[in-house]
Each structure stands twice: as C-alpha cells, then as structure tokens.
Motif scaffolding. Structure first.
Motif: not given
Length: 389
Positions: A308-310, A314-319, A385-386
């Motif tokens: 899930t996390l990997p 893209p959403q983690i970078v945005f948030v 964060i890639k």
C-alpha cells in the motif's frame, strides 16, 4: 488558416479568463512583492496625495492670520510667518523625504499661494495632489503620486537583526516538521479505513471530511471554547485527574503549549481533506495485487508496508508538499487564537508588519524569504521522496 492554428486559437480563447486571473492574482503579486521588498513602501503613505484639505484652515493654523484679516497684511509681512516645508509637512499633512524638502524650499510658489489667500481665490476643498501641482510649478507631478524609496537590500539586512523574524520562522518550521508527517500518516490510515468494505463506510467518510469544509474561523472559535481555561478540555481532565491534583491550564496563553495546541487542531482539521487524495490512490491499486500477497501468506501489516505505502508514493509526495506549503503559510488559526508574540508564525508576522506596523517593504522582504524557503523545501521533498518506487 491551418486547422491546428485554429484549434490553438480557440483553446487560448477559452483559457483566456483563467490566464488573466492567474496573471492578475498570482503572477503580478509575486513580482510586486519582489519589487516592494527592495523599497521602504508604506501603505499608510500610498494614499496621502488623495486626501482632501481646506487650504484656508491650513494657512490660518500655519500663519496665525485669519482669513478675514489676510487683506490687512502685505505679502512681505505674511512671508515672515510662512515656512513652505513646515506648511506642507505639518499643515497640509504630507510626509517629506530630504530630497522633497529641498524641492519645496526651491520651487514652492509661496508668493502665489499667499496672494490667493489674501484675495480669497483658494477653493474651500482641494485634493493634496491638485494643491501641490498648482503651487509646485514644473515639479508638481513629483508630489501627485506616491513613489516608495528604493533601499536595496536594507530590508533583508534588517531581517537578520530582528528577533521576531527568527522566532516566527522557527515556529513555522517546527509547525511543519511536526504537523506534516502526522497529518500525512493519519490521512493514510483514514483512507485505508474508508476504503474498507464495512457497513456505514460512507457515513465515516463524511465525518472524516467534515472539518475540511467547515470555516476556519468557526473551527477556531470551537477550539477556543475547548482550549480556554474554563473550557471543555479542562473540565474533562479535571473530572479524570482532579483527584491527583490536576489544575486547569490556559492552553492558548501558555507559550510552551499554545503552538502545540494549534498543531493538534490543524492535524484534526486537515487529515480528512488529504484522506480524499489517498482514497483516490487506493482505489487505483488493483485488488489482484492484494489477493496475490494474501495467497503468498502476507499479513495485513506486511501488505500495508510493502504494497500500500509504496504504491501511494505519488500521493504521499503531493500531500507532503501541499502540507508543507500550508503549514509554512499557516495564518488564520494563529490570528484567531494566539495572543503572544512568542508563538506567532512567519505569515502572521508578515501580516503584522504590513497592516499593523505599516512596513509593507519589510513585510514584502519577509514574504520573499518565505517564498524561497517553501520552494527549497518542496524541491528537497521531491528529491527525497521519489514518486516511483
């Protein structure tokens, strides 16, 4: 005309309102901030030439000669009581620079003004800009529009001597370092819960997202009621721990606690908003990946960390970037709830300098520094964060 050219023209025509909006409300303010950061721009001075004065009243106060008695004096006698620089600065009400004072001394038409005063030819009301243009001859245009003085890097040099700049900047940075990771992790957990197939999940989605659509002012007032000394939080804690000697705390007026109280409020109010972003990312992950992981014997914890996390990177970078930008610019909660300068953030300090202290040039320099810091932090986050796993 070629088809592609026509298509491009039509596209730009439809996009024109958005382009103009961005230029007027985004690009221009950024350019203006950079320009004003190099000046001593003061908003209280910007409209000084638009005010209306009564020249008779101003001259009566300055010379001590009443309008009705002016004809009894010669021009030479009136000149003894008249100082053009003091008249313009104190009685007309125009703050003058040293350069402007020299221009007034040399070019102000005192004879013409005093003669009009004696003859009663002055208007009862006149704009300062029109008055100065009338009696400054060829240099009148210099006194019809406010032009801030160029000071170069002085505002930036003053910044490094300003204790409140360091305090406000550190508070904003600390705010971001604590709030962004917690709100991001909480948003992911809420998204995973909202994505699960349980009864009443739509109700929980609405509840989680509700703070995001509630007015910030309303939320601030609610939390003021919670955090105040006779507030809800203290009543609950007294009921639970009063027997152990717990005393009520004024959370918003205690400098060591106030900022952390605002952090808790911000995490609660923004996690639901970012949950929607992660929820959209979760729904794009094929269910077959989870099924294959369960067949291979992976438990829920392993699925969360390894799959899930990997796939949500893209959403983690945005948030994380949007969260950092929001936290570095946090203003409304600080404005509504904080009453001491030890807990202010850089955005609130920019506001105080611009609209309370009248130092728009210095405030613009602070805004430029904040812009640079946010830009660097955003680039660093994208580097660390890639987006691709």
């Amino acid at each position: 005309m070629k088809y592609k050219t026509k298509e491009a023209m039509v596209g730009y025509l439809f996009a024109t309102p958005i382009i103009l909006t961005v230029l007027v409300f985004t690009i221009y303010p950024i350019i203006a901030a950079f320009y004003y950061s190099l000046t001593d721009y003061q908003p209280l001075e910007a409209r000084k030439y638009t005010y209306v004065i009564n020249p008779y009243d101003a001259l009566e106060i300055h010379t001590g000669i009443l309008r009705e008695e002016a004809k009894n004096y010669t021009i030479d006698e009136m000149l003894e009581y008249f100082d053009p620089v003091n008249f313009v600065e104190l009685d007309v009400g125009v703050k003058l620079s040293e350069e402007e004072k020299e221009l007034i001394k040399e070019y102000f038409d005192s004879l013409n003004l005093l003669n009009d005063y004696r003859e009663g030819k002055l208007p009862n009301e006149i704009k300062i800009a029109d008055f100065m243009k009338r009696y400054m001859n060829k240099h009148g245009d210099r006194f019809t529009k406010y032009i801030p003085r160029f000071v170069g890097l002085k505002n930036f040099k003053d910044m490094f001597k300003d204790m409140y700049f360091y305090t406000s900047f550190w508070n904003a940075l600390l705010y971001s370092v604590i709030v962004v990771p917690i709100q991001t992790l909480l948003a992911i957990i809420l998204a995973v819960a909202a994505n699960s197939k349980i009864k009443g999940v739509n109700f929980f989605k609405s509840v989680f997202f509700l703070p995001a659509i509630t007015s910030s002012a309303a939320l601030s007032m609610i939390f003021w009621l919670i955090y105040s000394k006779p507030g809800v939080l203290n009543k609950i804690l007294i009921a639970l721990f009063g027997r152990f000697g717990f005393q009520p705390v004024d959370y918003l007026n205690e400098p060591r606690i106030a900022l952390f109280a605002i952090m808790a409020m911000n995490i609660w109010s923004t996690a639901g908003y970012f949950m929607v972003t992660f929820l959209a990312g979760l729904q794009d992950i094929p269910s077959s990946i989870y099924e294959a992981a369960r067949i291979d014997g992976a438990n829920g914890w392993q699925i969360f960390w390894k799959i899930t996390l990997p796939l949500l990177r893209p959403q983690i970078v945005f948030v994380s970037i949007m969260g950092t930008i929001g936290c570095m610019q946090v203003f409304d909660q600080i404005y509504f709830l904080i009453r001491n300068l030890r807990n202010i953030t850089i955005s609130f300090y920019i506001y105080k300098n611009a609209f309370e202290y009248g130092k728009m040039g210095y405030a613009s320099a602070l805004a430029v520094v904040l812009f640079g810091v946010i830009l660097v932090l955003s680039l660093v986050q994208r580097k660390i964060i890639k987006e691709e796993y």
